[in-house]
Design a protein around this motif. Structure first.
Motif, PDB file in Angstrom:
ATOM      1  N   ARG A  42       0.590  -1.423   0.232  1.00  0.00           N
ATOM      2  CA  ARG A  42       0.569   0.151  -0.055  1.00  0.00           C
ATOM      3  C   ARG A  42       0.956   1.094   0.272  1.00  0.00           C
ATOM      4  O   ARG A  42       0.539   2.438  -0.331  1.00  0.00           O
ATOM      5  CB  ARG A  42      -0.943   0.257   1.322  1.00  0.00           C
ATOM      6  CG  ARG A  42      -1.951  -1.301   0.816  1.00  0.00           C
ATOM      7  CD  ARG A  42      -3.194  -0.935   0.292  1.00  0.00           C
ATOM      8  NE  ARG A  42      -3.652   0.556   1.452  1.00  0.00           N
ATOM      9  CZ  ARG A  42      -4.278  -0.011   1.599  1.00  0.00           C
ATOM     10  NH1 ARG A  42      -4.956  -1.392   2.372  1.00  0.00           N
ATOM     11  NH2 ARG A  42      -5.807   0.788   2.120  1.00  0.00           N
ATOM     12  N   ALA A  83      -6.477   6.734   4.521  1.00  0.00           N
ATOM     13  CA  ALA A  83      -6.822   5.864   3.023  1.00  0.00           C
ATOM     14  C   ALA A  83      -6.160   4.593   3.489  1.00  0.00           C
ATOM     15  O   ALA A  83      -6.619   3.185   3.059  1.00  0.00           O
ATOM     16  CB  ALA A  83      -6.448   6.292   2.477  1.00  0.00           C
ATOM     17  N   ASP A 124      -6.760   2.562   6.125  1.00  0.00           N
ATOM     18  CA  ASP A 124      -8.286   1.603   6.573  1.00  0.00           C
ATOM     19  C   ASP A 124      -9.320   2.048   6.395  1.00  0.00           C
ATOM     20  O   ASP A 124     -10.271   1.913   7.358  1.00  0.00           O
ATOM     21  CB  ASP A 124      -8.229   1.298   7.885  1.00  0.00           C
ATOM     22  CG  ASP A 124      -7.641   2.553   9.301  1.00  0.00           C
ATOM     23  OD1 ASP A 124      -8.319   3.807   8.504  1.00  0.00           O
ATOM     24  OD2 ASP A 124      -7.508   2.554  10.202  1.00  0.00           O
ATOM     25  N   ARG A 125     -10.278   3.403   5.307  1.00  0.00           N
ATOM     26  CA  ARG A 125     -10.785   3.887   5.666  1.00  0.00           C
ATOM     27  C   ARG A 125     -11.292   4.041   4.013  1.00  0.00           C
ATOM     28  O   ARG A 125     -10.237   3.783   3.070  1.00  0.00           O
ATOM     29  CB  ARG A 125     -11.591   5.009   6.149  1.00  0.00           C
ATOM     30  CG  ARG A 125     -11.264   5.026   7.186  1.00  0.00           C
ATOM     31  CD  ARG A 125     -11.137   6.527   8.052  1.00  0.00           C
ATOM     32  NE  ARG A 125     -10.298   6.103   9.158  1.00  0.00           N
ATOM     33  CZ  ARG A 125     -10.354   7.135   9.930  1.00  0.00           C
ATOM     34  NH1 ARG A 125     -11.041   7.911   9.742  1.00  0.00           N
ATOM     35  NH2 ARG A 125      -9.734   6.955  11.288  1.00  0.00           N
ATOM     36  N   GLN A 126     -12.218   3.154   2.940  1.00  0.00           N
ATOM     37  CA  GLN A 126     -12.926   3.516   1.695  1.00  0.00           C
ATOM     38  C   GLN A 126     -13.372   4.342   1.665  1.00  0.00           C
ATOM     39  O   GLN A 126     -13.557   4.910   0.181  1.00  0.00           O
ATOM     40  CB  GLN A 126     -13.675   2.047   1.527  1.00  0.00           C
ATOM     41  CG  GLN A 126     -12.447   0.900   1.468  1.00  0.00           C
ATOM     42  CD  GLN A 126     -11.627   1.614   0.012  1.00  0.00           C
ATOM     43  OE1 GLN A 126     -11.801   1.185  -1.020  1.00  0.00           O
ATOM     44  NE2 GLN A 126     -10.230   1.221   0.350  1.00  0.00           N
ATOM     45  N   ASP A 127     -14.449   5.069   2.521  1.00  0.00           N
ATOM     46  CA  ASP A 127     -15.937   6.157   2.382  1.00  0.00           C
ATOM     47  C   ASP A 127     -14.851   7.094   1.974  1.00  0.00           C
ATOM     48  O   ASP A 127     -13.892   7.671   2.869  1.00  0.00           O
ATOM     49  CB  ASP A 127     -16.000   6.296   3.485  1.00  0.00           C
ATOM     50  CG  ASP A 127     -17.453   7.124   3.619  1.00  0.00           C
ATOM     51  OD1 ASP A 127     -17.300   8.447   3.391  1.00  0.00           O
ATOM     52  OD2 ASP A 127     -18.580   6.696   2.257  1.00  0.00           O
ATOM     53  N   ILE A 128     -14.741   8.099   0.786  1.00  0.00           N
ATOM     54  CA  ILE A 128     -13.987   9.260   0.903  1.00  0.00           C
ATOM     55  C   ILE A 128     -14.403  10.162   1.661  1.00  0.00           C
ATOM     56  O   ILE A 128     -13.397  10.596   2.204  1.00  0.00           O
ATOM     57  CB  ILE A 128     -14.443   9.769  -0.631  1.00  0.00           C
ATOM     58  CG1 ILE A 128     -13.503   8.646  -1.490  1.00  0.00           C
ATOM     59  CG2 ILE A 128     -13.778  10.994  -0.956  1.00  0.00           C
ATOM     60  CD1 ILE A 128     -12.391   9.143  -1.513  1.00  0.00           C
ATOM     61  N   GLY A 160     -15.052   7.326  -6.030  1.00  0.00           N
ATOM     62  CA  GLY A 160     -13.579   6.400  -5.724  1.00  0.00           C
ATOM     63  C   GLY A 160     -12.457   5.629  -7.000  1.00  0.00           C
ATOM     64  O   GLY A 160     -12.186   4.405  -6.335  1.00  0.00           O
ATOM     65  N   ASP A 161     -12.785   6.329  -8.445  1.00  0.00           N
ATOM     66  CA  ASP A 161     -11.553   6.073  -9.098  1.00  0.00           C
ATOM     67  C   ASP A 161     -10.434   6.772  -9.145  1.00  0.00           C
ATOM     68  O   ASP A 161     -10.486   7.805  -8.932  1.00  0.00           O
ATOM     69  CB  ASP A 161     -12.443   5.954 -10.546  1.00  0.00           C
ATOM     70  CG  ASP A 161     -11.833   5.065 -11.697  1.00  0.00           C
ATOM     71  OD1 ASP A 161     -11.461   5.931 -12.795  1.00  0.00           O
ATOM     72  OD2 ASP A 161     -12.337   3.719 -11.795  1.00  0.00           O
ATOM     73  N   ARG A 195      -5.775   3.962  -0.730  1.00  0.00           N
ATOM     74  CA  ARG A 195      -7.038   3.610  -0.708  1.00  0.00           C
ATOM     75  C   ARG A 195      -7.407   2.541  -1.794  1.00  0.00           C
ATOM     76  O   ARG A 195      -7.503   1.483  -0.977  1.00  0.00           O
ATOM     77  CB  ARG A 195      -8.212   4.635  -0.748  1.00  0.00           C
ATOM     78  CG  ARG A 195      -9.207   4.586  -1.059  1.00  0.00           C
ATOM     79  CD  ARG A 195     -10.592   5.676  -1.281  1.00  0.00           C
ATOM     80  NE  ARG A 195     -11.928   4.693  -2.105  1.00  0.00           N
ATOM     81  CZ  ARG A 195     -12.606   4.306  -2.080  1.00  0.00           C
ATOM     82  NH1 ARG A 195     -11.390   3.917  -3.185  1.00  0.00           N
ATOM     83  NH2 ARG A 195     -13.614   3.963  -2.189  1.00  0.00           N
ATOM     84  N   ASN A 196      -6.918   2.779  -3.150  1.00  0.00           N
ATOM     85  CA  ASN A 196      -7.393   1.750  -4.370  1.00  0.00           C
ATOM     86  C   ASN A 196      -6.357   0.825  -4.050  1.00  0.00           C
ATOM     87  O   ASN A 196      -6.704  -0.427  -4.366  1.00  0.00           O
ATOM     88  CB  ASN A 196      -7.532   2.516  -5.313  1.00  0.00           C
ATOM     89  CG  ASN A 196      -8.619   3.187  -5.160  1.00  0.00           C
ATOM     90  OD1 ASN A 196      -8.858   3.558  -4.425  1.00  0.00           O
ATOM     91  ND2 ASN A 196      -9.314   3.447  -6.409  1.00  0.00           N
ATOM     92  N   GLY A 239      -6.118  -0.725  -8.414  1.00  0.00           N
ATOM     93  CA  GLY A 239      -6.590   0.088  -8.242  1.00  0.00           C
ATOM     94  C   GLY A 239      -6.008   1.838  -9.210  1.00  0.00           C
ATOM     95  O   GLY A 239      -6.408   2.375 -10.018  1.00  0.00           O
TER      96      GLY A 239
END
Length: 718
Positions: free
Chosen positions: A15, A193, A195-199, A272-273, A302-303, A307
């Motif tokens: 990561r 980022a 441990d969290r996905q929600d922007i 999220g992209d 995050r991705n 990604g």
């Protein structure tokens, strides 16, 4: 300052690699349209879907210089919360050249970094060096507080508060107010980022570490609200940003608030992209490379690697160019950076490095291991054949490995007997390797005579008999390859190759690699063959000599010229009549070469004083404020000095010397003991028991308005 071990990311090194890749991608993506307006970009490119520009190799950039070198404060001082802004400021002085490279040197009071560096150089300590009290609101709130900050989030996965603590200290060297808050915000977002996905959660993690009533927080809340009310059209959102937080509302040349608004917008509308987020950010304009780079780091973490589309990675090929005063640290590969960052992250968190990653993260030598998915470590290919249809393809693979889980796979298409097919790492760069002189890079080779190169190679099949394999280096001064022993490839078996470079004169090692030479059945037919490469390493000690008649002035532009194989801190350095010439007024003129890891050695140089009273050679150089120097001094002396953010004399002896005469000055450095000789006669013995420097580069210098010529130098390891 501990990290909860149960939540420390299992895939942490990968990561980090993804985040740092995102940073480098973002810088490259926005670099050549930096300071363009939204309208100019739309008129020129329409919809951006990939890199707007191509490069032979992308040259250095302040956005990547700052993070990689300021992070070294944790190694040079302490990785704990005891690290201070003052120590962060000393890190600036040690790794950034004085007035060239590294930053935008736009003038005192105009460039925030130039202003802070000058404050530090003149004895002002951080955080006052970057404070509003000292520099005023306009200078303190420019964008630099967040563009250098990504690594502080990368070393604190899942811990936004800790990331912001580091970031506040780092940013305060040069920034204050919203300029500092921006650094804290971005670092916290990157940490979140992991441990969290929600922007929105990631953005709120950033908000949680800065004052609620600051302009940065107000801007962020308003962009969030606009997105909530109008979630479908980023272009209308940018018009809102331009009207509400545009450049016209804030002072200075590059204020942090307008650019940060673009970052928030891009994260929210990116859905999220990774690609969508960085493309939107680039199309908004303003300080594109800085903004896209911060977005790239957040979205990369995050991705993850999956990604990031390969179209972003392939043109970079894992290469990172920097422009510090340490030439070997200006030629980096991105996996090395990721491993360096991740090793500090584990240390800070007091978390044991997983067994798989321990040999990689604990290694400080150049080790090309290919364990990060998709990594190439900036390896390249070359062939003897002149046929245009021959192709060479490099790829990272799990098909085979000598250690770990991955290796580098190379396919040579339509190989012909008797020709050489090479896979190599470029160990030195010249101006022709780049399109421009962005941030004025300069280099010292990664590899020197006396060093060892080794690798493991496996050929799974080659249809016909006869494939010779050997290691090599290329001297780019003479355009000559030097080879290790030949080994016959054995189908399906890993072979260990090695080559210890002999003592050499007047070389510049520009490549180190593996050469495959087909024979027998290949002679009258074209064949394809595949090889796997793993655990490619550099090690060992230097044994070489350079006569400056064989070196060159490397001309990047009319204003950017370097002496081959050297970086310089300050001064006028050029070649005159086959000798290196150095001069300056007042302060020390210094130039360096070699590697930070060199330990015990003898360094000697032929020194000819032209004018002035101080003519020196340098050893154990660790940067602009850490080194030893010895040389001819006033009042017919030879003096030995230590630089600890200022030179002090440790010892001296009498020596009657005169101008325009050549002196061979030699220093034998063993541990903390130093023996100095002039023209073969021992004149000084020095022992440093006060935090001695036990490794470092070599260099040449003078002081106090002196002018010195150097004819040759020699490094002999002990």
């Amino acid at each position: 300052m501990t990290q909860n071990k149960s939540v420390f990311p299992v895939d942490y090194p990968e990561r980090v690699y993804a985040g740092w890749l995102g940073k480098v991608i973002g810088v490259r993506h926005g670099a050549n349209i930096e300071n363009w307006t939204y309208e100019q970009i739309a008129r020129t490119f329409g919809e951006i879907t990939g890199y707007p520009h191509t490069f032979k190799n992308f040259a250095a950039d302040d956005d990547t210089n700052g993070p990689m070198f300021f992070l070294r404060a944790l190694e040079d001082y302490t990785y704990t919360s005891d690290i201070t802004p003052e120590q962060m400021g000393l890190t600036w002085l040690n790794y950034a050249a004085d007035g060239h490279g590294f930053y935008w040197w736009g003038g005192y009071g105009k460039s925030t970094e130039h202003t802070a560096y000058q404050n530090l150089k003149n004895g002002m300590k951080a955080p006052r060096s970057g404070s509003i009290e000292q520099n005023g609101l306009t200078v303190a709130e420019q964008i630099g507080g967040q563009i250098f900050i990504d690594v502080w989030g990368l070393v604190a996965p899942g811990n936004p508060k800790l990331a912001a603590e580091y970031a506040e200290k780092a940013a305060s060297v040069s920034h204050d107010g919203n300029g500092k808050y921006g650094g804290m915000f971005i670092a916290a977002c990157i940490a979140a980022a992991f441990d969290r996905q929600d922007i929105l959660e990631i953005i709120h993690a950033g908000l949680s570490v800065i004052p609620n009533d600051c302009e940065y927080a107000r801007m962020t809340h308003e962009v969030i609200q606009y997105h909530a009310d109008h979630p479908d059209d980023w272009r209308k959102a940018f018009l809102f940003v331009k009207e509400t937080f545009g450049y016209h509302l804030y002072p200075g040349v590059c204020h942090i608030i307008p650019n940060s608004a673009v970052i928030i917008l891009s994260l929210l509308y990116g859905q999220g992209d990774f690609s969508r987020a960085i493309n939107i950010c680039n199309m908004c304009g303003w300080d594109t490379d800085c903004n896209v780079a911060n977005v790239g780091t957040i979205m990369g973490v995050r991705n993850g690697l999956d990604g990031i589309d390969d179209s972003w990675r392939k043109p970079i090929n894992d290469f990172l160019c920097c422009s510090s005063v340490i030439g070997t640290l200006n030629i980096l590969d991105i996996p090395w950076c990721a491993s360096y960052i991740a090793s500090l992250g584990y240390t800070i968190a007091n978390v044991e490095i997983p067994e798989r990653w321990r040999p990689i993260l604990e290694c400080r030598e150049r080790h090309f291991h290919f364990e990060y998915p998709g990594s190439t470590h900036a390896f390249r290919t070359d062939t003897d054949t002149l046929e245009s249809h021959v192709t060479c393809v490099l790829s990272n693979t799990t098909e085979a490995s000598a250690s770990g889980e991955r290796s580098l796979k190379v396919l040579f298409d339509r190989a012909k007997g008797g020709d050489g097919y090479r896979v190599y790492h470029q160990t030195y760069y010249r101006p022709g390797d780049f399109n421009d002189s962005r941030y004025d890079p300069s280099f010292s080779p990664l590899l020197y005579p006396g060093n060892m190169i080794e690798s493991k190679v496996m050929v799974p099949d080659f249809n016909v008999s006869g494939l010779k394999v050997r290691m090599y280096v290329k001297d780019i001064n003479s355009d000559t390859r030097h080879y290790g022993d030949d080994v016959d490839a054995q189908i399906g078996e890993w072979v260990t190759l090695s080559y210890k470079l002999p003592f050499m004169n007047n070389v510049c090692i520009g490549e180190a690699g593996i050469e495959f030479v087909p024979y027998n059945g290949f002679l009258n037919a074209h064949q394809n063959f595949v090889a796997y490469i793993d655990d490619f390493k550099f090690s060992g000690t230097p044994q070489y000599e350079i006569d400056f008649r064989n070196e060159r002035i490397e001309s990047w532009t009319k204003l950017h010229k370097e002496i081959s194989q050297f970086t310089y801190l300050r001064g006028l350095w050029t070649l005159e009549d086959g000798e290196l010439s150095g001069s300056y007024s007042g302060e020390s003129a210094e130039c360096y070469t070699g590697d930070l890891n060199w330990g015990d050695y003898i360094f000697e140089a032929d020194v000819r004083p032209i004018a002035g009273d101080h003519h020196r050679i340098m050893l154990r150089v660790q940067g602009g404020i850490r080194a030893y120097a010895v040389g001819l001094a006033p009042d017919n002396k030879v003096s030995f000095y230590k630089n600890e953010n200022g030179y002090k004399e440790l010892a001296a002896s009498e020596l009657k010397w005169e101008h325009d005469r050549n002196y061979r000055i030699s220093v034998e450095a063993v541990g903390n003991r130093f023996t100095v000789s002039v023209d073969g006669q021992r004149v000084l013995q020095v022992e440093d028991n006060d935090n001695p420097y036990i490794s470092g580069q070599v260099g040449l210098s003078n002081y106090g308005g002196s002018h010195t010529h150097y004819q040759r130098y020699r490094v002999t390891s002990l």
